[in-house]
Design an enzyme around this catalytic site. Structure first.
Site, mmCIF file in Angstrom:
data_model
loop_
_atom_site.group_PDB
_atom_site.id
_atom_site.type_symbol
_atom_site.label_atom_id
_atom_site.label_comp_id
_atom_site.label_asym_id
_atom_site.label_seq_id
_atom_site.Cartn_x
_atom_site.Cartn_y
_atom_site.Cartn_z
ATOM 1 N N VAL A 80 2.223 -30.443 15.499
ATOM 2 C CA VAL A 80 1.872 -31.610 16.576
ATOM 3 C C VAL A 80 0.377 -31.796 16.389
ATOM 4 C CG1 VAL A 80 1.243 -29.538 18.245
ATOM 5 C CG2 VAL A 80 1.876 -32.068 18.841
ATOM 6 N N THR A 81 0.050 -33.210 16.400
ATOM 7 C CA THR A 81 -1.175 -33.701 16.597
ATOM 8 C C THR A 81 -1.446 -34.776 17.470
ATOM 9 O OG1 THR A 81 -3.089 -34.428 15.098
ATOM 10 C CG2 THR A 81 -0.929 -35.518 14.757
ATOM 11 N N ALA A 164 -5.939 -38.926 10.340
ATOM 12 C CA ALA A 164 -6.512 -39.448 11.505
ATOM 13 C C ALA A 164 -7.802 -38.754 11.531
ATOM 14 C CB ALA A 164 -5.670 -38.848 12.737
ATOM 15 N N CYS A 180 -2.254 -28.860 15.429
ATOM 16 C CA CYS A 180 -1.794 -28.501 13.942
ATOM 17 C C CYS A 180 -1.171 -27.259 14.031
ATOM 18 C CB CYS A 180 -2.498 -28.733 12.982
ATOM 19 S SG CYS A 180 -2.989 -30.475 12.921
#
Length: 363
Positions: A80-81, A164, A180
Site C-alpha cells: 500500500v502507498t 511517486a 509499502c
C-alpha cells in the site's frame, strides 16, 4: 532513436489516470503512439498493489473520509502507498525493446532516473536491496527514510504504473498507512530534506530529462490539451440544496452531467463558464472559481484528446427557468447525494462537492 512523449498534466483524478494509462498502453501496443511519460499529481488516495495487506491501512474508514482520502486496488506490484498533492507521480508507458526486456533492469533504471534527479537538487539518495523505492540514508542507518516509491506493472513488456516522488507532500498522510508494508523506516520529502518547498514544474523538468537520458530516447513534448470548464449550478440551501443536471442526447453519450464546455480563444475561464451556463441552460449567473483544475482523456482510441478542465460553481434563484441547448434532451434538479451517484466521472463529482462546500461557507 526511440522517442518519449512527455505529458505534464497537473492534477489527475486517480481513476482518470488509470484510464489514461490503459488507453495509451493499448495504443502503444498497436504502434499508434510512441513511448509516453505521464507526470502528474493525484488527489489524496491510498493505492493497494497485488501484494498489499489491508492491515497496512492503519486508519479507520471514518478517519480516511475525514481526511478526504480514498482507496483503490491496482494491478501494480508492491503493497500500500499514498499519493497526494505535492507528490509527482510518474507513469512510464514504454514498450521495452528486446535488449531491455529484464524486469530487474527496468526497475533499476527507474530508480536511477530518480536518484539522478534528486542529485540535481543536492539530495544524496540510493536504494536499499531489501526494500523497494529510493531512499535517503543507507541500509542499516537508523534514520533511513523513503523519498520515492516504485510500483510497476509489466505485461507483454509494456510498462505501466511507475513511481511517486515526494516533493512537497503532506507527510502526515503517511501515518494513515504502513508505507509499502515497511514498519522499520520512515518517509521524507524533498521539501523536508532541503528545508524549503520546490516548484513542481522544475522537478518535473529534471525528471523528464533524466528519464529520456537513462532510456536513451529523444524527448517529444505532448500537444497542448483542450481547455474546458465545468459549472455546478445550485439552488436552495441546507437540506433543500439541489444540483442542476443535464442529460446529453444519446448520440452525444446519453449521460448526466453538469454544465460543461470549451474555453474559446480570447476568453478567460470565468467568461467561458458564464457563457456556457447561459448557452446550455439560459441561466444568467456569475460563476465562482472553485480553484479546481484537472486533466483527463476524451475518447476510447488513439489519437487521444487530452482535456484540462477548470471547475466553477453558480448559485441560482429557486424559480430560475432552465432552457436547454440542442445537445441535451432533459434536465433535473436533484439533491446532492443523487447528483454524486448519477454523475459518471470523478471530475464532475468533485466539481459538485467543491461547489456545495463553497456555497455552504457563504450561507
Amino acid at each position: 532513436m526511440n522517442t518519449i512523449t512527455v505529458y505534464r498534466l497537473g492534477r489527475v483524478e486517480y481513476e482518470d489516470g488509470l484510464r489514461l494509462m490503459q488507453l495509451l498502453g493499448e495504443a502503444r501496443l498497436q504502434g499508434q503512439v510512441s513511448d509516453s511519460l505521464l507526470l502528474l499529481e493525484h488527489p489524496p488516495v491510498l493505492t493497494l498493489g497485488r501484494a498489499a495487506r489491508r492491515e497496512n491501512i492503519t486508519a479507520s474508514d471514518a478517519d480516511l473520509a475525514a481526511e478526504g482520502v480514498t482507496t483503490f486496488d491496482t494491478n501494480r506490484g508492491g503493497d500500500v502507498t499514498y499519493h497526494g498533492p505535492g507528490q509527482i507521480v510518474g507513469y512510464p508507458i514504454f514498450l521495452l525493446p528486446s535488449e531491455r526486456q529484464d524486469v530487474r533492469r527496468y526497475v533499476r533504471d527507474v530508480e536511477r532516473c530518480i536518484i539522478q534527479s534528486l542529485a540535481t537538487f543536492g539530495i544524496t539518495s540510493g536504494t536499499i536491496p531489501k526494500w523497494p523505492g529510493v531512499w535517503v540514508g543507507g541500509e542499516g542507518s537508523p534514520d533511513a527514510r523513503k523519498i520515492a516509491a516504485i510500483g510497476v506493472h509489466l505485461s507483454r513488456w509494456l510498462t505501466t504504473h511507475g513511481f511517486a516522488l515526494n516533493v512537497n507532500t503532506r507527510l502526515e498522510h503517511f501515518q494513515l498507512i504502513v508505507p509499502c508494508g515497511i514498519r522499520e523506516a520512515g518517509v521524507t520529502s524533498m521539501q523536508r530534506e532541503l528545508g524549503h518547498a520546490l516548484a513542481i514544474p522544475d522537478v518535473e523538468e529534471v525528471l523528464a530529462r533524466n528519464v529520456c537520458e537513462v532510456f536513451e530516447s529523444q524527448r517529444i513534448e505532448a500537444p497542448e490539451p483542450t481547455r474546458t470548464v465545468s459549472v455546478a449550478a445550485l439552488r436552495g440551501h441546507g437540506p433543500e440544496l439541489q444540483v442542476l443536471l443535464l442529460r446529453r442526447r444519446p448520440e452525444r453519450g446519453g449521460f448526466w452531467q453538469v454544465v460543461t464546455g470549451r474555453i474559446e480563444a480570447g476568453e478567460t475561464p470565468a467568461q467561458a463558464a458564464a457563457r456556457e451556463l447561459a448557452e446550455e441552460t439560459g441561466l444568467v449567473l456569475t460563476p465562482m472559481d472553485l480553484d479546481y483544475r484537472h486533466a483527463f482523456a476524451v475518447g476510447n482510441a488513439a489519437p487521444l484528446r487530452l482535456v484540462q478542465e477548470h471547475g466553477f460553481g453558480a448559485q441560482g434563484v429557486p424559480d430560475a427557468r432552465v432552457r436547454l441547448s440542442p445537445e441535451h434532451d432533459a434536465f433535473e434538479w436533484v439533491d446532492v447525494p443523487a447528483a454524486l451517484e448519477r454523475l459518471p466521472f470523478e471530475g464532475l463529482r468533485e466539481t459538485v462537492r467543491r461547489a456545495v462546500a463553497r456555497f455552504a461557507l457563504r450561507a
